[in-house]
Design an enzyme around this catalytic site. Structure first.
Site, mmCIF file in Angstrom:
data_model
loop_
_atom_site.group_PDB
_atom_site.id
_atom_site.type_symbol
_atom_site.label_atom_id
_atom_site.label_comp_id
_atom_site.label_asym_id
_atom_site.label_seq_id
_atom_site.Cartn_x
_atom_site.Cartn_y
_atom_site.Cartn_z
ATOM 1 N N ASN A 67 0.804 -1.217 0.000
ATOM 2 C CA ASN A 67 0.000 0.000 0.000
ATOM 3 C C ASN A 67 0.842 1.275 0.000
ATOM 4 O OD1 ASN A 67 0.124 -1.664 2.528
ATOM 5 N ND2 ASN A 67 -0.256 0.322 3.480
ATOM 6 N N GLN B 66 -4.673 -4.081 -2.214
ATOM 7 C CA GLN B 66 -4.224 -3.013 -3.121
ATOM 8 C C GLN B 66 -4.089 -3.496 -4.563
ATOM 9 O OE1 GLN B 66 -4.024 0.126 -2.510
ATOM 10 N NE2 GLN B 66 -4.115 0.144 -0.271
ATOM 11 N N SER C 150 -10.874 -5.608 0.165
ATOM 12 C CA SER C 150 -11.858 -4.608 0.626
ATOM 13 C C SER C 150 -12.493 -3.898 -0.562
ATOM 14 C CB SER C 150 -11.148 -3.515 1.443
ATOM 15 O OG SER C 150 -11.234 -3.748 2.807
ATOM 16 N N HIS D 25 -13.801 -0.899 -0.893
ATOM 17 C CA HIS D 25 -13.599 0.547 -1.122
ATOM 18 C C HIS D 25 -12.272 0.872 -1.794
ATOM 19 C CE1 HIS D 25 -10.837 1.592 2.349
ATOM 20 N NE2 HIS D 25 -11.228 0.382 2.706
ATOM 21 N N THR E 59 -26.919 -10.528 9.586
ATOM 22 C CA THR E 59 -27.726 -10.159 8.425
ATOM 23 C C THR E 59 -26.855 -9.502 7.359
ATOM 24 O OG1 THR E 59 -29.596 -9.840 9.888
ATOM 25 C CG2 THR E 59 -29.757 -8.813 7.700
ATOM 26 N N CYS F 179 1.726 9.686 10.893
ATOM 27 C CA CYS F 179 1.259 10.908 11.559
ATOM 28 C C CYS F 179 -0.244 10.885 11.785
ATOM 29 C CB CYS F 179 1.656 12.147 10.773
ATOM 30 S SG CYS F 179 0.881 12.265 9.176
#
Ligand SMILES: Cc1ncc(COP(=O)(O)O)c(C=O)c1O
Length: 383
Positions: free
Chosen positions: A151, A179, A199, A201, A237, A325
């Site tokens: 990533n 990725q 994932s 998104h 569910t 950070c």
């Protein structure tokens, strides 16, 4: 002011096609487990998504287990390994120094619980040292986990060799492809992987939904306890709409895989060359040959990554630094440090990550605003 989003490895914007699908699915509110028409309509959405996701990553639909995302999928695989080890099926886990925190932190937690975990080192380009992996994996290993695309650096790992090493010692093999989905061709079955995490998104699907791909016959145990969903392994569910949206994103990614990967690589190269031509003393991090098509990680000596990020943000450009950070620590990126990089260089690193909606105009804009920012920061630098 122009607005340019180049932080697609953090998350991506939902594709308009996915948004339209979510709208379309909006009227389907039934519980996918119900036997009546409302339930059957919802179950059909889940079933479509299972097929579309399986087609994208080269597995059977029955090998897809829907989860809340790669963090859950990664945790689950490590939990399975822990379970196997407590049953005496192996005594160690081998992973790498550059995995996402969803693996590194899970491995550290297991270590605190007395499970032996070894971390395989990487070379100066951020690629896992296959000869070291070969030395680390023995017949006592229950699980080997090596990510496909990093990533931060974008370095693409030799997972084909890694799975071969794991299987030569009868260890299970897991790869985190979060990725890589939609950017690299992935063939779960052909590669012979046992588990894979992803994932939605990260490839223009919705957030909070993902999958664990588990080979038929690979050890599994319930992630949670409750209902019968996902064969009782991952009860609860179904989040029907998000799952459906991820399926549409998978369909889109499959359709455009080759053209999109080539387009992202050409944008990435335009950005890399432009940076090298307009700013002196820059270091391109990671592997140039084995790299995710849209990822460009660059160090700017004598300029702090966080300052570059904030000034780019003021100019309307969103990127990320390798440092942690965001979590309140200013430690340099452990991924870059694992390559043997100097601390100062790691502190001055910026990750540009391109996605489906980036254009040449975006790259041109970044190349216009970045050089004066670096110049200014270097003038202010005491180093
Ligand atoms: C390689 C990798 N694995 C796992 C994750 C975790 O994904 P999620 O936060 O969607 O669970 C990420 C997210 O950044 C990632 O890049």
């Amino acid at each position: 002011m122009q607005s340019v989003y180049m932080d697609n490895n953090a998350t991506t914007a939902m594709a308009p096609e996915v948004k339209a699908a979510l709208k379309e699915a909006d009227r389907i509110f039934g519980n996918a487990s119900s036997m009546h028409r409302y339930g059957r309509e919802a179950a059909a959405l889940v079933s479509h998504a299972r097929e579309d996701l399986a087609a994208l990553v080269g597995c059977r639909p029955s090998e897809v287990l829907f989860t809340s995302g790669a963090t859950e999928s990664n945790n689950t695989v490590f939990d399975i390994a822990r379970h196997l080890i407590t049953q005496g099926k192996g005594s160690r886990i081998v992973t790498t120094t550059i995995e996402h925190p969803a693996i590194i932190e899970t491995a550290r937690y297991l270590q605190s619980e007395g499970i032996h975990v070894d971390f395989c080192p990487v070379d100066s380009e951020g690629r896992v040292k296959i000869d070291e992996l070969e030395k680390l994996v023995g017949d006592d290993v229950a699980l080997v986990s090596v990510m496909m695309g990093n990533n931060e650096s974008g370095a693409v790992q030799d997972t084909s060799s890694a799975v071969r090493i794991a299987h030569a010692h009868n260890a299970l093999f897991h790869t985190d492809v979060t990725q890589a989905v939609g950017k690299l061709p992935i063939d779960f079955e052909k590669e012979g992987f046992d588990y894979m995490s992803l994932s939605g998104h990260k490839f223009h699907g919705p957030k909070g939904v993902g999958a664990l791909i588990a080979r038929k016959g690979a050890p599994l145990m319930p992630f949670l306890h409750g209902g019968h969903q996902e064969n009782g392994l991952r009860p609860g569910t179904y989040n029907t709409q998000a799952i459906y949206g991820m399926g549409i994103a998978a369909k889109l990614a499959k359709k455009d895989l080759e053209t999109e990967a080539a387009r992202l690589w050409s944008l990435r190269e335009m950005l890399r060359k432009g940076i090298e031509e307009s700013i002196d003393d820059v270091v391109i991090n990671g592997s140039q040959e084995h790299c995710l098509p849209g990822t460009l990680n660059v160090s700017f000596p004598r300029a702090e990554g966080e300052s570059i990020l904030l000034m780019l943000d003021m100019a309307g450009v969103a990127v990320s630094t390798g440092s942690a950070c965001a979590t309140g620590s200013l430690e340099p990126s452990y991924v870059l440090m694992a390559t043997g990089m100097d601390v100062e260089l790691a502190h001055g690193s910026i990750r540009f990550s391109l996605g489906r909606y980036n254009t040449q105009e975006d790259v041109r804009y970044v190349l216009r605003v970045l050089p004066p920012i670096i110049k200014k920061l270097r003038e202010m630098s005491t180093r």
